[in-house]
Design a protein around this motif. Structure first.
Motif, PDB file in Angstrom:
ATOM      1  N   GLY A  89       0.782  -1.237   0.000  1.00  0.00           N
ATOM      2  CA  GLY A  89       0.000   0.000   0.000  1.00  0.00           C
ATOM      3  C   GLY A  89       0.807   1.277   0.000  1.00  0.00           C
ATOM      4  N   PHE A  90       2.088   1.192  -0.377  1.00  0.00           N
ATOM      5  CA  PHE A  90       2.932   2.379  -0.421  1.00  0.00           C
ATOM      6  C   PHE A  90       3.236   2.787  -1.858  1.00  0.00           C
ATOM      7  CE2 PHE A  90       3.821   0.759   3.829  1.00  0.00           C
ATOM      8  CZ  PHE A  90       3.739   1.919   4.581  1.00  0.00           C
ATOM      9  N   ALA A  91       3.521   4.068  -2.042  1.00  0.00           N
ATOM     10  CA  ALA A  91       3.963   4.573  -3.333  1.00  0.00           C
ATOM     11  C   ALA A  91       5.354   4.013  -3.642  1.00  0.00           C
ATOM     12  CB  ALA A  91       3.994   6.102  -3.318  1.00  0.00           C
ATOM     13  N   ARG A  92       5.773   4.177  -4.888  1.00  0.00           N
ATOM     14  CA  ARG A  92       7.069   3.664  -5.305  1.00  0.00           C
ATOM     15  C   ARG A  92       8.179   4.196  -4.393  1.00  0.00           C
ATOM     16  NH1 ARG A  92       9.177  -0.452  -8.491  1.00  0.00           N
ATOM     17  NH2 ARG A  92      11.226   0.146  -9.293  1.00  0.00           N
ATOM     18  N   PRO A  93       8.890   3.327  -3.652  1.00  0.00           N
ATOM     19  CA  PRO A  93       9.945   3.798  -2.762  1.00  0.00           C
ATOM     20  C   PRO A  93      11.155   4.321  -3.547  1.00  0.00           C
ATOM     21  CG  PRO A  93       9.156   1.620  -2.113  1.00  0.00           C
ATOM     22  CD  PRO A  93       8.631   1.889  -3.491  1.00  0.00           C
ATOM     23  N   VAL A  94      11.829   5.292  -2.970  1.00  0.00           N
ATOM     24  CA  VAL A  94      13.040   5.862  -3.542  1.00  0.00           C
ATOM     25  C   VAL A  94      14.205   5.533  -2.625  1.00  0.00           C
ATOM     26  CG1 VAL A  94      14.227   8.001  -4.158  1.00  0.00           C
ATOM     27  CG2 VAL A  94      11.788   7.739  -4.658  1.00  0.00           C
ATOM     28  N   GLN A  95      15.233   4.852  -3.169  1.00  0.00           N
ATOM     29  CA  GLN A  95      16.401   4.587  -2.341  1.00  0.00           C
ATOM     30  C   GLN A  95      17.147   5.894  -2.106  1.00  0.00           C
ATOM     31  OE1 GLN A  95      18.976   1.235  -3.340  1.00  0.00           O
ATOM     32  NE2 GLN A  95      20.717   2.283  -2.386  1.00  0.00           N
ATOM     33  N   CYS A  96      17.390   6.212  -0.845  1.00  0.00           N
ATOM     34  CA  CYS A  96      18.006   7.483  -0.502  1.00  0.00           C
ATOM     35  C   CYS A  96      19.364   7.341   0.160  1.00  0.00           C
ATOM     36  CB  CYS A  96      17.073   8.309   0.389  1.00  0.00           C
ATOM     37  SG  CYS A  96      16.522   7.458   1.877  1.00  0.00           S
ATOM     38  N   LEU A  97      19.759   6.112   0.488  1.00  0.00           N
ATOM     39  CA  LEU A  97      21.094   5.932   1.053  1.00  0.00           C
ATOM     40  C   LEU A  97      21.522   4.480   0.962  1.00  0.00           C
ATOM     41  CD1 LEU A  97      21.109   4.470   4.136  1.00  0.00           C
ATOM     42  CD2 LEU A  97      20.007   6.604   4.718  1.00  0.00           C
ATOM     43  N   GLN A  98      22.827   4.275   1.037  1.00  0.00           N
ATOM     44  CA  GLN A  98      23.395   2.950   1.200  1.00  0.00           C
ATOM     45  C   GLN A  98      24.667   3.078   2.008  1.00  0.00           C
ATOM     46  OE1 GLN A  98      23.972   0.593  -2.339  1.00  0.00           O
ATOM     47  NE2 GLN A  98      25.058  -1.027  -1.253  1.00  0.00           N
ATOM     48  N   ALA A  99      24.814   2.212   3.000  1.00  0.00           N
ATOM     49  CA  ALA A  99      26.017   2.141   3.814  1.00  0.00           C
ATOM     50  C   ALA A  99      26.351   0.665   3.984  1.00  0.00           C
ATOM     51  CB  ALA A  99      25.808   2.802   5.170  1.00  0.00           C
ATOM     52  N   GLY A 100      27.300   0.182   3.201  1.00  0.00           N
ATOM     53  CA  GLY A 100      27.581  -1.247   3.222  1.00  0.00           C
ATOM     54  C   GLY A 100      26.374  -2.024   2.722  1.00  0.00           C
ATOM     55  N   LEU A 101      25.893  -2.950   3.537  1.00  0.00           N
ATOM     56  CA  LEU A 101      24.728  -3.741   3.160  1.00  0.00           C
ATOM     57  C   LEU A 101      23.411  -3.094   3.588  1.00  0.00           C
ATOM     58  CD1 LEU A 101      25.782  -7.452   3.856  1.00  0.00           C
ATOM     59  CD2 LEU A 101      25.965  -6.120   1.761  1.00  0.00           C
ATOM     60  N   ILE A 102      23.457  -1.948   4.237  1.00  0.00           N
ATOM     61  CA  ILE A 102      22.240  -1.253   4.657  1.00  0.00           C
ATOM     62  C   ILE A 102      21.769  -0.336   3.533  1.00  0.00           C
ATOM     63  CG2 ILE A 102      21.235   0.397   6.263  1.00  0.00           C
ATOM     64  CD1 ILE A 102      23.142  -0.628   8.382  1.00  0.00           C
ATOM     65  N   ARG A 103      20.524  -0.499   3.131  1.00  0.00           N
ATOM     66  CA  ARG A 103      19.901   0.398   2.167  1.00  0.00           C
ATOM     67  C   ARG A 103      18.716   1.079   2.843  1.00  0.00           C
ATOM     68  NH1 ARG A 103      20.899  -1.181  -3.637  1.00  0.00           N
ATOM     69  NH2 ARG A 103      22.346  -2.938  -3.547  1.00  0.00           N
ATOM     70  N   GLY A 104      18.491   2.341   2.463  1.00  0.00           N
ATOM     71  CA  GLY A 104      17.375   3.084   3.014  1.00  0.00           C
ATOM     72  C   GLY A 104      16.483   3.619   1.904  1.00  0.00           C
ATOM     73  N   TRP A 105      15.169   3.567   2.144  1.00  0.00           N
ATOM     74  CA  TRP A 105      14.194   4.052   1.171  1.00  0.00           C
ATOM     75  C   TRP A 105      13.213   5.008   1.857  1.00  0.00           C
ATOM     76  CZ3 TRP A 105      15.338  -1.161   1.752  1.00  0.00           C
ATOM     77  CH2 TRP A 105      15.877  -1.824   0.638  1.00  0.00           C
ATOM     78  N   MET A 106      12.789   6.014   1.090  1.00  0.00           N
ATOM     79  CA  MET A 106      11.661   6.844   1.492  1.00  0.00           C
ATOM     80  C   MET A 106      10.472   6.494   0.614  1.00  0.00           C
ATOM     81  SD  MET A 106      12.257   8.745   4.110  1.00  0.00           S
ATOM     82  CE  MET A 106      10.584   9.358   3.956  1.00  0.00           C
ATOM     83  N   THR A 107       9.325   6.390   1.231  1.00  0.00           N
ATOM     84  CA  THR A 107       8.091   6.152   0.513  1.00  0.00           C
ATOM     85  C   THR A 107       6.971   6.853   1.273  1.00  0.00           C
ATOM     86  OG1 THR A 107       6.632   4.459  -0.429  1.00  0.00           O
ATOM     87  CG2 THR A 107       7.657   3.945   1.694  1.00  0.00           C
ATOM     88  N   ALA A 108       5.748   6.658   0.832  1.00  0.00           N
ATOM     89  CA  ALA A 108       4.591   7.256   1.497  1.00  0.00           C
ATOM     90  C   ALA A 108       3.384   6.378   1.241  1.00  0.00           C
ATOM     91  CB  ALA A 108       4.324   8.670   0.986  1.00  0.00           C
ATOM     92  N   LYS A 109       2.439   6.416   2.158  1.00  0.00           N
ATOM     93  CA  LYS A 109       1.226   5.637   1.963  1.00  0.00           C
ATOM     94  C   LYS A 109       0.501   6.141   0.711  1.00  0.00           C
ATOM     95  CE  LYS A 109      -3.076   4.100   4.103  1.00  0.00           C
ATOM     96  NZ  LYS A 109      -3.882   4.028   5.323  1.00  0.00           N
ATOM     97  N   ALA A 110       0.166   5.207  -0.163  1.00  0.00           N
ATOM     98  CA  ALA A 110      -0.478   5.580  -1.427  1.00  0.00           C
ATOM     99  C   ALA A 110      -1.886   6.097  -1.153  1.00  0.00           C
ATOM    100  CB  ALA A 110      -0.514   4.379  -2.357  1.00  0.00           C
TER     101      ALA A 110
END
Length: 233
Positions: free
Chosen positions: A212-233
């Motif tokens: 139920g979320f909008a298309r997430p955008v990857q906003c960071l990576q640190a080693g094997l950690i990835r971060g995404w921003m999204t929003a409830k659709a």
């Protein structure tokens, strides 16, 4: 940052919870980057925003957000009572406990809805089954107002990628700074697919969209950690 699955892992019990924040002290710079992203992305929320902290653990991100946004209120949800006890102690000592509610359990059990934003930091990678992980994201979506942002960060990599081996070496070298032994390195390699999910970035993005979320955008990576921003659709 406690796994949202049952039962609670031993690493988050009463014996280990008080020392959890210090166990990865050498990697606190990565944690600070995660908190910086959350702070920046939530800057446009209403001054009295209600924030859902899924898999809150010791509430590390709340300590940052509460300092910079004195009107925000937080619902910390975690299956580990001992970890929430540490979070509550921090909140009381630092003067923002009255803006927090603490819920021992799972997001799916939380009756509150209409939150203005949510975080899920280093939580969903403990769910190794795709259906269970998608259901976890859905439980967050169901408690957000439409358009509310979600910041997700997890261990996530494409194991089929040509550079996977080298990336894993970089990550293990970072973990060595925490005191990880050579035996620990080998055990960690084997943990993928066992203790940690092996879903690739595209899979995780698809799970969030299905939930139920909008298309997430990857906003960071640190080693094997990835971060995404999204929003409830």
């Amino acid at each position: 940052m406690t796994p949202p699955s049952r039962p609670v892992m031993a690493a988050f019990d009463a014996e280990r919870a008080p020392a959890y924040d210090d166990s990865f002290a050498a990697l606190h710079a990565i944690r600070e980057v995660l908190h910086l992203v959350a702070r920046a992305e939530f800057a446009t929320l209403p001054p009295d925003a209600r924030i859902l902290i899924a898999g809150a653990g010791t509430g590390a991100e709340v300590r940052t957000l509460a300092t910079h946004y004195p009107g925000f209120c937080f619902a910390l949800v975690d299956p580990s009572g001992p970890m929430l006890d540490v979070a509550r102690a921090h909140a009381e000592r630092e003067g923002f406990a009255e803006r927090c509610s603490f819920h021992t359990g799972y997001v799916e059990d939380l009756p509150d809805t209409g939150f203005d934003a949510a975080t899920s930091l280093l939580v969903s990678h403990f769910l190794t089954e795709a259906a269970e992980r998608t259901a976890y994201f859905r439980s967050i979506a169901e408690r957000l107002r439409p358009g509310a942002p979600l910041f997700v960060a997890d261990l996530c990599t494409n194991r089929d990628a040509a550079d996977f081996g080298r990336l894993m070496e970089v990550w293990l070298n970072l973990l060595a700074l925490t005191g990880m032994t050579e035996e620990g390195r080998e055990n960690y390699r084997g943990a993928f697919g066992q203790d940690f999910a092996v879903h690739g970035p595209a899979d995780v993005i698809a799970m969030m969209e299905t939930a139920g979320f909008a298309r997430p955008v990857q906003c960071l990576q640190a080693g094997l950690i990835r971060g995404w921003m999204t929003a409830k659709a």
